[in-house]
Design an enzyme around this catalytic site. Sequence first.
Site, PDB file in Angstrom:
ATOM      1  N   ASP A   1       0.807  -1.216   0.000  1.00 46.73           N
ATOM      2  CA  ASP A   1       0.000   0.000   0.000  1.00 46.73           C
ATOM      3  C   ASP A   1       0.839   1.264   0.000  1.00 46.73           C
ATOM      4  O   ASP A   1       0.347   2.348   0.223  1.00 46.73           O
ATOM      5  CB  ASP A   1      -1.094  -0.021   1.067  1.00 46.73           C
ATOM      6  CG  ASP A   1      -0.592  -0.292   2.450  1.00 46.73           C
ATOM      7  OD1 ASP A   1       0.588  -0.071   2.700  1.00 46.73           O
ATOM      8  OD2 ASP A   1      -1.408  -0.723   3.271  1.00 46.73           O
TER       9      ASP A   1
HETATM   10  C1  BGC Z   1       3.409   1.634   5.831  1.00 46.41           C
HETATM   11  C2  BGC Z   1       2.694   0.387   5.407  1.00 46.41           C
HETATM   12  C3  BGC Z   1       1.333   0.386   6.005  1.00 46.41           C
HETATM   13  C4  BGC Z   1       0.606   1.676   5.640  1.00 46.41           C
HETATM   14  C5  BGC Z   1      -0.795   1.739   6.182  1.00 46.41           C
HETATM   15  C6  BGC Z   1       2.587   2.839   5.522  1.00 46.41           C
HETATM   16  O1  BGC Z   1       3.217   3.988   6.023  1.00 46.41           O
HETATM   17  O2  BGC Z   1       4.668   1.706   5.212  1.00 46.41           O
HETATM   18  O3  BGC Z   1       3.417  -0.760   5.788  1.00 46.41           O
HETATM   19  O4  BGC Z   1       0.620  -0.691   5.535  1.00 46.41           O
HETATM   20  O5  BGC Z   1       1.330   2.763   6.088  1.00 46.41           O
HETATM   21  O6  BGC Z   1      -0.881   2.119   7.477  1.00 46.41           O
HETATM   22  C1  NOJ Z   2       1.197  -3.369   6.240  1.00 45.90           C
HETATM   23  C2  NOJ Z   2      -0.265  -3.320   6.030  1.00 45.90           C
HETATM   24  O1  NOJ Z   2      -0.943  -3.607   7.228  1.00 45.90           O
HETATM   25  C3  NOJ Z   2      -0.688  -4.279   4.943  1.00 45.90           C
HETATM   26  O2  NOJ Z   2      -2.065  -4.141   4.715  1.00 45.90           O
HETATM   27  C4  NOJ Z   2       0.108  -4.074   3.690  1.00 45.90           C
HETATM   28  O3  NOJ Z   2      -0.262  -5.068   2.771  1.00 45.90           O
HETATM   29  C5  NOJ Z   2       1.587  -4.151   3.956  1.00 45.90           C
HETATM   30  N1  NOJ Z   2       1.933  -3.219   4.987  1.00 45.90           N
HETATM   31  C6  NOJ Z   2       2.432  -3.882   2.715  1.00 45.90           C
HETATM   32  O4  NOJ Z   2       2.361  -2.551   2.340  1.00 45.90           O
END
Ligand code: BGC
Ligand code: NOJ
Length: 820
Positions: free
Chosen positions: A487
């Site tokens: 994401d």
């Molecule tokens: C992080 C992700 C996380 C997303 C949603 C981002 O800053 O790098 O790992 O899933 O935030 O909270």
């Molecule tokens: C953490 C998030 O909780 C998850 O939804 C996402 O897939 C991974 N980061 C990778 O970005």
Amino acid sequence: MDYGYFDDDAKEYVITRPDTPLPWINYLGTEDYFGLISNTAGGCSFYRDPRLRRLTRYRYNNVPFDVGGRYIYLRDDQDGDYWSPSWQPVRRPLESYECRQGLSYTSIKAARNGVHAETLYFVPPGETLEVWRVQVRNDRDVRADISLFSSIEFCLWDAQDDATNFQRNFSTGEVEVLDSVIYHKTEYRERRNHFAYFACSELLAGFDTQRDTFLGPYRGWDAPEAVARGECFNSDAHGWAPIGSHHVRLSLESHETRQVVFVLGYAENPLDAKFDPPQSQIINKSQVRPVIERWTDPSNVDAALAALRSTWDEYLSVLRVSTPDEDTNRMVNIWNPYQCMTTFNLSRSMSSFESGIGRGMGFRDSSQDILGFASMIPSRARQRLLDLAATQLATGGANHQYQPLTKRGNAQIGSGFNDDPLWLIFAVSAYLKETGDLGLLDELVPYDNAEGSETPLYEHLGRCVRYTLERLGPHGLPLIGRADWNDCLNLNCFSENSGESFQTTENKEGVVAESVFIAGQFVVASRELVQIARALAKFDDATTLESNARRMVEAIERDGWDGDWFLRAYDYFGNVVGSRSNEEGRIFAEPQGMCVMAGVGVQDGRAARAMTSVRDLLATEHGVMLVQPSFTRYHLELGEISTYPPGYKENGSIFCHVNPWIMIGETMLGHGDAAFAYYRRTNPSARAVISDVHRCEPYVYAQTIAGRDAPTFGEAKNSWLTGSASWHFVAISQWILGIRPELNGLRIDPVLPESWPGFSATRQWRGATYEIVVRQPPGVTGRVGRLLVDDKPVEGNLVPEAPAGSVVRVEAEVATASSD
Ligand code: BGC
Ligand code: NOJ
């Protein structure tokens, strides 16, 4: 440095010095009441929702880390010396220290000047409270006069507000103190019917409920004035910061032990019975009084702890393995399922890296958490599936998160993460394979919780697929939307404003950016749904699903292949992402894993090439990096991924969640040595010897380990609440050891390292017990060639479902020579 060891018989990790590289935490509670607890008693507690029902305060980002906790102070009243038997917060040197992080309980013991204290913290099953049992022993030859102080800091209102709205909150605090119980009732006078209480089993020498009186002006938790002077102030909190502290005096003969029990709990009263007398402002205590009485009685503690232990024994009995590798055994038999339960319960809400404020239950996260949890308590997995599906949108899309208290979609974080809905199919399928409960598919479930919109769950799954098909881009690949599993790959975001959230901002209307990852995910999900459709005799659906999946495979083969690996995406302008033609970000791990799991290129050798590219370009001794080379500067067209310095998080760290996909991919190609080598690199127990590098807890997976491009290569962060838990469990148990529930039987399909002579396992499945022995003759690697079920040969490798209650003996022999 050595920080501890595993006590496998006790199912505990034993920490032998308090100054671990980071707080090494554990969780209390398995149902509705939860606590975070570190090896030095830091942490806080909440009932169901760590934002709206947080009982105690925890100071994130404090110095030192991990401030706010369940602190006990001991004071030698003969000479005024005082200390914390959990080391923090006073941090006076201890003669001995040991913390045992167990399954939903923690015990911390320490000694100073001949006074030994051991505190056990746990939540009795079925209760909305936590018990702290303190045992103080005088090891001196003479009597000891000891003062014992408890302390917690209340914050039972909105935790976001707690951290920001001081002009209000410094004026609302209220408590009641009655006998040995401190009641926290801030805001109870108005729209709340819930309160917290903090009780003590002993008569009190005093108490405090106003933080700054207890601590004294300009003093911290390391040196409360009440403790230093050996007497509380009996303060009543009106506004400011309500706390709970009990003072108990113990006069201990030589070698005498005394027990003191504290109970911190959450309670709700009926709206029309909040006060007693009704016209007063006094909390009605009729419901909690017997609860407090029961749990402050030390004689109930042992039985409750035993009940907790046997609950865990039962959960863990679902799969027991004995392999030649100790780190595998310990993770599969104890810690990995334990972490799966934790991620199932908490999603990504509260840990020492997640504040419990911003993240509710994530749709994709909770769906994937079910993969590792469905076997443990299927009925809870079932309910979660229904809750999740009820937040799905009528379009087939998903609310990205929902609030745990209301179970309603969180509008603030929105939707449009185009991978989200497909994970629901993975989760439902895992549950069905575990239980055979096809009736789930007939359950009527609404969309976005709207009354009247209900359809059978099966239709929800159909809409998940349709959501992708209605959103295909120029290459026939799925549009990525706001982002997919990664994401931080925000291809329609174009954020130039530092105040914007990458997660919710979309500055350009995107109808071009496509995701090869979602394409692979779509194929896996569709194949799962084909099996479900067939099981329901919906053969037309199955045929349609199959041809959709085939078309998607063709699209991947045509436009998702870069020559030696799978492409990652097409961006807003239709340019390739994750390609040899890029300068940075040339190869991403996640499409390699997902596309091979989808079977793309397994026949024509592309899958094997993709895995070779992973090995050559992404694999390190600490695990597989997410992307290489990491981005060295901000790419407006890629979004958050390029905000991280190289080697961190999504920008090229060893993103543990993805590693199991690579392991599964390798097993699909029959590469047992490669799969298991990857498995060991991220295995926390195997990494315990490098705790000074790894730094996070050696008993749970972390989300991320700094990649090769980072100066801190090998350092983990964001432990506990991560999809790595479920996926590692799936990879090792179902694909490497190969014990894989399917709709019509238990597949025995191990893909083992060549050096293994085999392994044995016990699997409870649909009420029967399968005693499994796998043998791998020396020099042989490959798949199962001979299968005996209760001594009778069976064709193939599928063990038919046995009647509930039966014990089935399964013997499998690896026979086929390796294909490569
Ligand atoms: C992080 C992700 C996380 C997303 C949603 C981002 O800053 O790098 O790992 O899933 O935030 O909270
Ligand atoms: C953490 C998030 O909780 C998850 O939804 C996402 O897939 C991974 N980061 C990778 O970005």
